[in-house]
Write a protein that holds these residues in place. Structure first.
Motif, PDB file in Angstrom:
ATOM      1  N   GLU A   1      54.468   6.271 109.203  1.00 58.33           N
ATOM      2  CA  GLU A   1      53.716   6.348 110.451  1.00 58.33           C
ATOM      3  C   GLU A   1      54.214   6.913 111.469  1.00 58.33           C
ATOM      4  OE1 GLU A   1      50.965   2.149 109.629  1.00 58.33           O
ATOM      5  OE2 GLU A   1      52.835   1.969 110.557  1.00 58.33           O
ATOM      6  N   ALA A   2      55.722   7.069 111.742  1.00 57.39           N
ATOM      7  CA  ALA A   2      56.124   7.698 112.856  1.00 57.39           C
ATOM      8  C   ALA A   2      56.590   9.019 112.531  1.00 57.39           C
ATOM      9  CB  ALA A   2      57.516   6.874 113.197  1.00 57.39           C
ATOM     10  N   LEU A   3      56.414   9.744 111.496  1.00 54.85           N
ATOM     11  CA  LEU A   3      56.851  10.885 111.066  1.00 54.85           C
ATOM     12  C   LEU A   3      55.840  11.969 111.734  1.00 54.85           C
ATOM     13  CD1 LEU A   3      57.225  11.219 107.120  1.00 54.85           C
ATOM     14  CD2 LEU A   3      59.085  11.393 108.965  1.00 54.85           C
ATOM     15  N   SER A   4      56.218  13.068 112.098  1.00 57.07           N
ATOM     16  CA  SER A   4      55.368  14.201 112.588  1.00 57.07           C
ATOM     17  C   SER A   4      55.063  14.998 111.557  1.00 57.07           C
ATOM     18  CB  SER A   4      56.300  15.102 113.694  1.00 57.07           C
ATOM     19  OG  SER A   4      57.255  15.855 112.712  1.00 57.07           O
ATOM     20  N   PRO A   5      53.836  15.651 111.730  1.00 56.87           N
ATOM     21  CA  PRO A   5      53.261  16.450 110.446  1.00 56.87           C
ATOM     22  C   PRO A   5      54.175  17.326 110.139  1.00 56.87           C
ATOM     23  CG  PRO A   5      51.589  16.049 112.294  1.00 56.87           C
ATOM     24  CD  PRO A   5      52.915  15.657 112.730  1.00 56.87           C
ATOM     25  N   ALA A   6      55.088  17.949 111.083  1.00 59.86           N
ATOM     26  CA  ALA A   6      56.151  19.206 110.620  1.00 59.86           C
ATOM     27  C   ALA A   6      57.099  18.429 109.812  1.00 59.86           C
ATOM     28  CB  ALA A   6      56.745  19.633 111.901  1.00 59.86           C
ATOM     29  N   GLU A   7      57.619  17.261 110.069  1.00 56.83           N
ATOM     30  CA  GLU A   7      58.539  16.506 109.265  1.00 56.83           C
ATOM     31  C   GLU A   7      57.951  16.233 107.788  1.00 56.83           C
ATOM     32  OE1 GLU A   7      61.349  13.684 111.664  1.00 56.83           O
ATOM     33  OE2 GLU A   7      59.238  13.347 112.100  1.00 56.83           O
ATOM     34  N   ALA A   8      56.678  15.796 107.971  1.00 60.03           N
ATOM     35  CA  ALA A   8      55.918  15.540 106.496  1.00 60.03           C
ATOM     36  C   ALA A   8      55.567  16.609 105.566  1.00 60.03           C
ATOM     37  CB  ALA A   8      54.594  14.792 107.047  1.00 60.03           C
ATOM     38  N   ARG A   9      55.873  17.967 106.043  1.00 57.31           N
ATOM     39  CA  ARG A   9      55.329  19.040 105.031  1.00 57.31           C
ATOM     40  C   ARG A   9      55.614  19.184 103.597  1.00 57.31           C
ATOM     41  NH1 ARG A   9      56.585  23.066 109.620  1.00 57.31           N
ATOM     42  NH2 ARG A   9      54.381  23.089 110.963  1.00 57.31           N
ATOM     43  N   ALA A  10      57.291  18.436 103.621  1.00 62.87           N
ATOM     44  CA  ALA A  10      57.430  18.280 102.339  1.00 62.87           C
ATOM     45  C   ALA A  10      57.124  17.216 101.316  1.00 62.87           C
ATOM     46  CB  ALA A  10      59.376  18.456 102.316  1.00 62.87           C
ATOM     47  N   LEU A  11      56.450  16.263 102.045  1.00 65.14           N
ATOM     48  CA  LEU A  11      55.801  15.207 101.342  1.00 65.14           C
ATOM     49  C   LEU A  11      55.051  15.505 100.039  1.00 65.14           C
ATOM     50  CD1 LEU A  11      55.273  12.521 103.928  1.00 65.14           C
ATOM     51  CD2 LEU A  11      57.001  12.166 102.132  1.00 65.14           C
ATOM     52  N   PRO A  12      55.163  15.037  98.971  1.00 67.45           N
ATOM     53  CA  PRO A  12      54.115  15.269  97.975  1.00 67.45           C
ATOM     54  C   PRO A  12      53.080  14.691  97.862  1.00 67.45           C
ATOM     55  CG  PRO A  12      55.839  13.659  97.150  1.00 67.45           C
ATOM     56  CD  PRO A  12      56.347  14.058  98.459  1.00 67.45           C
ATOM     57  N   PRO A  13      51.915  14.886  96.977  1.00 66.22           N
ATOM     58  CA  PRO A  13      50.943  14.005  97.039  1.00 66.22           C
ATOM     59  C   PRO A  13      51.066  12.569  96.595  1.00 66.22           C
ATOM     60  CG  PRO A  13      50.526  16.236  95.954  1.00 66.22           C
ATOM     61  CD  PRO A  13      51.873  15.842  96.189  1.00 66.22           C
TER      62      PRO A  13
END
Length: 288
Positions: A197-209
């Motif tokens: 919930e605290a991540l930025s969209p830029a940080e989350a780009r590498a998150l998988p589905p």
């Protein structure tokens, strides 16, 4: 030997019998049990379900609370993930196609593993995992207890039986100690949902589905709904399945339509998001 330095947590390997020589997609499965009970042995059915669809499955143990609280379970799961990435090829697995899957407490741990792989954390075990550059191709946190802070939230707006409230509180305190309302604040990775919930969209780009499922009669439902909202904000591909009237652990009751539907949708999700097809299989065999 669970917890020994330099050794992976005890695990079983489930190897599908396949005719193809192509590398197999891999599942790292992390069992539930409120951080305090159960094991890889109680969760053979989960490993067999994935192996029967052509996945090479590593079904792990981890140290249990309250004797071994945070961060020991997550340290073990982190070590297991690194070990699986290094050793999956020995059983014909593809280390570039690792799926993280777990339910309840295990859902918490695989969500935390996903966070560790995409953000540099100050915890030594998390930093080591990040530095390996591992990137799971999918995460399956099923009816997870994903935030162990403010445990009272589960019954603040919803009446729950005393024994259910006690079980949820016991799970949180088995992981982060007593009182959870205080100790959880110094154990950030024990509440991976809050980190997402605290991540930025830029940080989350590498998150998988992500694929998550929960029943409406499960007291932990709100965490799955929060996960959905967090992933939506971050633009992470996701499928969230909510089954009306189903309880915690409903996917184990394979004779029930909702359980069969959950597993069907799980494998449809994996077919869409895991590169390359799973192998055509004969009945699975267990090794290890």
């Amino acid at each position: 030997r669970c917890g020994d330095a330099g050794e992976p947590p005890l695990l079983d390997v489930y190897v599908p019998r396949v005719s193809s020589q192509a590398p197999l997609p891999v599942v790292l499965y992390v069992h539930g049990g409120g951080f305090a009970m159960l094991s890889k042995d109680t969760h053979r059915i989960m490993a067999l379900a994935f192996a029967s669809r052509g996945y090479l499955v590593f079904n792990i143990n981890y140290r249990l609370g309250p004797r071994h609280g945070y961060p020991a379970p997550l340290e073990d799961a982190s070590l297991a993930l690194a070990w699986v990435a290094e050793n999956a090829a020995r059983w014909g697995g593809d280390p570039a196609r690792i799926v993280l899957a777990g339910e309840s407490a295990g859902a918490n741990l695989v969500t935390a593993l996903a966070v560790e792989t995409v953000t540099r954390r100050p915890e030594v075990f998390a930093a080591r995992l990040f530095d390996r550059g591992l990137r799971p191709v999918a995460v399956l946190p099923i009816y997870g207890l994903l935030d162990v802070t403010d445990i009272d939230r589960f019954w603040r707006k919803r009446r729950l039986p005393v024994h259910i409230r006690s079980q949820i509180l016991h799970a949180a305190e088995a992981y982060v100690g007593h009182p959870a309302q205080t100790t959880a604040l110094s154990a950030p990775l024990a509440s991976p949902l809050r980190l997402l919930e605290a991540l930025s969209p830029a940080e989350a780009r590498a998150l998988p589905p992500f694929f998550a499922a929960c029943g409406t009669a499960d007291p932990l439902l709100s965490d799955t709904r929060r996960l959905d909202a967090a992933l939506a904000r971050l633009g992470v591909p996701r499928e969230i399945v909510i089954h009306p009237g189903e309880i915690h652990a409903y996917n184990v009751f394979l004779w029930r339509p909702a359980a069969r539907d959950m597993w069907r949708r799980t494998f449809e999700f994996l077919r869409r998001h895991v590169p390359g097809p799973a192998a055509e299989v004969e009945p699975p065999a267990k090794a290890g």
